[in-house]
Design a protein around this motif. Structure first.
Motif, short mmCIF file in Angstrom:
data_model
loop_
_atom_site.label_atom_id
_atom_site.label_comp_id
_atom_site.label_asym_id
_atom_site.label_seq_id
_atom_site.Cartn_x
_atom_site.Cartn_y
_atom_site.Cartn_z
N ALA A 71 26.84 30.01 -24.22
CA ALA A 71 26.07 28.80 -24.52
C ALA A 71 24.58 29.13 -24.54
CB ALA A 71 26.36 27.73 -23.48
N ASP A 72 23.87 28.46 -25.40
CA ASP A 72 22.44 28.68 -25.56
C ASP A 72 21.73 27.35 -25.37
OD1 ASP A 72 19.96 29.64 -26.11
OD2 ASP A 72 20.25 29.83 -28.27
N GLY A 73 21.52 26.99 -24.12
CA GLY A 73 20.92 25.70 -23.84
C GLY A 73 21.95 24.60 -23.98
N GLY A 74 21.52 23.36 -23.70
CA GLY A 74 22.43 22.24 -23.80
C GLY A 74 23.36 22.17 -22.61
N ILE A 75 24.17 21.12 -22.58
CA ILE A 75 25.05 20.87 -21.44
C ILE A 75 26.26 20.07 -21.91
CG2 ILE A 75 23.82 18.74 -20.83
CD1 ILE A 75 24.31 19.50 -17.88
N ILE A 76 27.41 20.36 -21.31
CA ILE A 76 28.60 19.54 -21.53
C ILE A 76 28.63 18.48 -20.45
CG2 ILE A 76 31.11 19.51 -21.61
CD1 ILE A 76 31.04 22.40 -22.54
N ASP A 77 28.36 17.25 -20.84
CA ASP A 77 28.34 16.14 -19.89
C ASP A 77 29.61 15.31 -20.08
OD1 ASP A 77 27.88 13.85 -18.37
OD2 ASP A 77 25.75 13.80 -18.84
N GLY A 78 30.45 15.30 -19.07
CA GLY A 78 31.73 14.62 -19.17
C GLY A 78 31.66 13.11 -18.99
N ASN A 79 30.47 12.59 -18.65
CA ASN A 79 30.32 11.14 -18.46
C ASN A 79 31.39 10.59 -17.53
OD1 ASN A 79 29.06 8.65 -18.90
ND2 ASN A 79 30.39 8.15 -20.64
N GLY A 80 31.61 11.32 -16.44
CA GLY A 80 32.74 10.99 -15.57
C GLY A 80 32.58 9.76 -14.71
N SER A 81 31.36 9.23 -14.60
CA SER A 81 31.15 8.11 -13.68
C SER A 81 32.00 6.90 -14.04
CB SER A 81 29.68 7.72 -13.64
OG SER A 81 29.22 7.35 -14.93
N LEU A 104 38.91 36.89 -21.93
CA LEU A 104 37.98 35.78 -22.15
C LEU A 104 36.64 36.07 -21.47
CD1 LEU A 104 37.47 32.73 -22.93
CD2 LEU A 104 38.49 32.16 -20.71
N THR A 105 35.54 35.71 -22.14
CA THR A 105 34.20 35.81 -21.56
C THR A 105 33.47 34.50 -21.81
OG1 THR A 105 34.09 38.21 -21.95
CG2 THR A 105 32.02 37.05 -21.55
N VAL A 106 32.95 33.90 -20.74
CA VAL A 106 32.17 32.67 -20.85
C VAL A 106 30.87 32.88 -20.07
CG1 VAL A 106 32.10 30.19 -20.48
CG2 VAL A 106 34.28 31.30 -21.01
N LYS A 107 29.73 32.72 -20.74
CA LYS A 107 28.44 32.98 -20.12
C LYS A 107 27.47 31.82 -20.37
CE LYS A 107 28.60 38.03 -20.70
NZ LYS A 107 27.89 39.20 -21.29
N SER A 108 26.59 31.63 -19.39
CA SER A 108 25.43 30.74 -19.54
C SER A 108 25.84 29.34 -19.99
CB SER A 108 24.43 31.35 -20.53
OG SER A 108 24.06 32.65 -20.13
N LEU A 109 26.84 28.80 -19.33
CA LEU A 109 27.36 27.48 -19.68
C LEU A 109 26.97 26.48 -18.59
CD1 LEU A 109 29.20 25.67 -21.48
CD2 LEU A 109 31.11 26.40 -20.04
N SER A 110 26.46 25.32 -19.00
CA SER A 110 26.11 24.25 -18.06
C SER A 110 27.02 23.05 -18.30
CB SER A 110 24.65 23.84 -18.24
OG SER A 110 23.78 24.89 -17.86
N MET A 111 27.50 22.47 -17.21
CA MET A 111 28.39 21.31 -17.28
C MET A 111 28.02 20.32 -16.18
SD MET A 111 32.05 23.26 -17.79
CE MET A 111 32.89 21.77 -18.35
N SER A 112 28.32 19.05 -16.41
CA SER A 112 28.09 18.04 -15.38
C SER A 112 29.06 16.90 -15.54
CB SER A 112 26.64 17.52 -15.45
OG SER A 112 26.43 16.80 -16.65
N ILE A 134 27.29 24.15 -12.76
CA ILE A 134 28.03 22.88 -12.70
C ILE A 134 27.31 21.95 -11.75
CG2 ILE A 134 30.17 21.81 -11.92
CD1 ILE A 134 31.65 24.25 -12.99
N ASN A 135 27.11 20.72 -12.19
CA ASN A 135 26.34 19.78 -11.38
C ASN A 135 26.98 18.40 -11.44
OD1 ASN A 135 24.38 18.57 -9.83
ND2 ASN A 135 22.87 18.47 -11.47
N SER A 136 27.73 18.05 -10.39
CA SER A 136 28.32 16.73 -10.25
C SER A 136 28.08 16.23 -8.83
CB SER A 136 29.83 16.77 -10.55
OG SER A 136 30.04 16.97 -11.94
#
Length: 316
Positions: A71-81, A104-112, A134-136
């Motif tokens: 990932a190159d910037g950005g974030i996967i926001d699950g809108n879980g609230s 599998l290789t996964v790098k520099s990924l942001s999620m919330s 990861i930030n929840s």
């Protein structure tokens, strides 16, 4: 394929996949983007952007070998609230699922804010996750950072995982799992299991957790099994662990599911069958509150080795 992809391995299908993503995002009902497994898609730089109208968008990647996601910037926001508020006990979707993906290789990924677990790894052989953020919220229910099952040779490193549940949950059928240089913030620490639910047979082995920090977590290093289950959890090592405001630092709970609240910082509660060859050494844990003492409990440890520990551990 409906959006013009050829899947011949030589034609650039980036636009077709991007258009399919936008089509899925435009749906009013829960939607899934399916990339067929019997084709080879050539993809160059690909941006999958929101927002989406679809109320539930889960990313599922099945049977893909040699995949690299960086990932190159950005974030996967699950809108879980919205899920946490209306459905605390129902089964909520995982934001990112990898099933039977090898190499599998996964790098520099942001999620919330995933509705459920953030990342699921199931049936995979060989995966490297690095620089995952990861930030929840700490009270978000069942928002595990990683759920790992039936997988081997998995590395998670150099990441910050703030969740409302297990930072990493290592479930049955998993082996050769390495977690290193991680910050686990809030949530329930790094757990083996739970194993043996509904009297099932499950195994976990060769787990190495090293140089990880647990900050404000309910638990630190934990192994949890249900009564009536069978199998084994063996060759598991936690070392170079830093604890800061962690409530239950070291736990083996062979009565998981039975409410047994404990304020003991080390709680090794094994069944009458016993836990074998447990080694405790070079442990120093004191209370973050100067007026409070820390305690240890140990039951049914067989052939264990207890070295230098604070608090002192005396087994029954």
């Amino acid at each position: 394929m409906d959006y013009g992809a050829l899947g011949d391995g030589t034609t650039d299908d980036s636009n077709a996949i991007s258009n399919a993503w936008q089509g899925m995002c435009g749906e009013e009902e829960p939607a899934t983007l399916l990339i067929p497994s019997n084709k080879i898609f050539l993809v160059k730089r690909l941006n999958l952007n929101g927002p989406c109208k679809a109320p539930n968008v889960g990313i599922k990647i099945f049977y893909v070998n040699g995949l690299t996601i960086e990932a190159d910037g950005g974030i996967i926001d699950g809108n879980g609230s919205t899920w946490w508020e209306k459905c605390r006990t129902c089964r909520r979707p995982t934001s990112l699922r990898f099933h039977s993906c090898n190499g599998l290789t996964v790098k520099s990924l942001s999620m919330s804010n995933s509705p459920g677990a953030h990342i699921s790894v199931n049936g995979c052989n060989g995966a490297l996750f690095s620089h995952i953020n990861i930030n929840s919220p700490p009270k978000s229910p069942n928002t595990d950072g990683f759920d790992i099952a039936n997988s081997k040779n998995i590395v998670i490193q150099d990441s910050t995982l703030a969740t409302g549940d297990d930072c990493i949950a290592i479930n049955g059928g998993s082996s050769y799992i390495n977690a290193t240089r991680l910050f686990c913030i809030g949530g329930h620490g790094i757990s083996i299991g739970s194993l043996g639910r509904n009297k099932s047979y499950e195994t976990v082995e060769e787990v190495h957790v090293q140089n990880c920090s647990f900050i404000g977590t309910t638990n630190g290093a934990r192994i949890k099994t249900w009564t009536g289950g069978s199998g084994y959890a063996r060759k598991i090592m936690f070392e170079e662990i830093i604890l800061q405001d962690a409530k239950n630092s070291i736990i083996i709970d062979q009565y998981y599911g039975i409410k047994t609240p404990s304020e003991k910082t080390i709680n090794l509660n094994c069944s009458p069958f016993g836990c074998f060859n447990i080694t405790l050494d070079q442990i120093y844990i004191v209370s973050s509150k100067s007026s409070k003492h820390v305690y240890a409990f140990c039951k049914n440890i067989v052939n264990g080795t207890i070295g230098s520990t604070v608090p002192k551990v005396s087994c029954q």
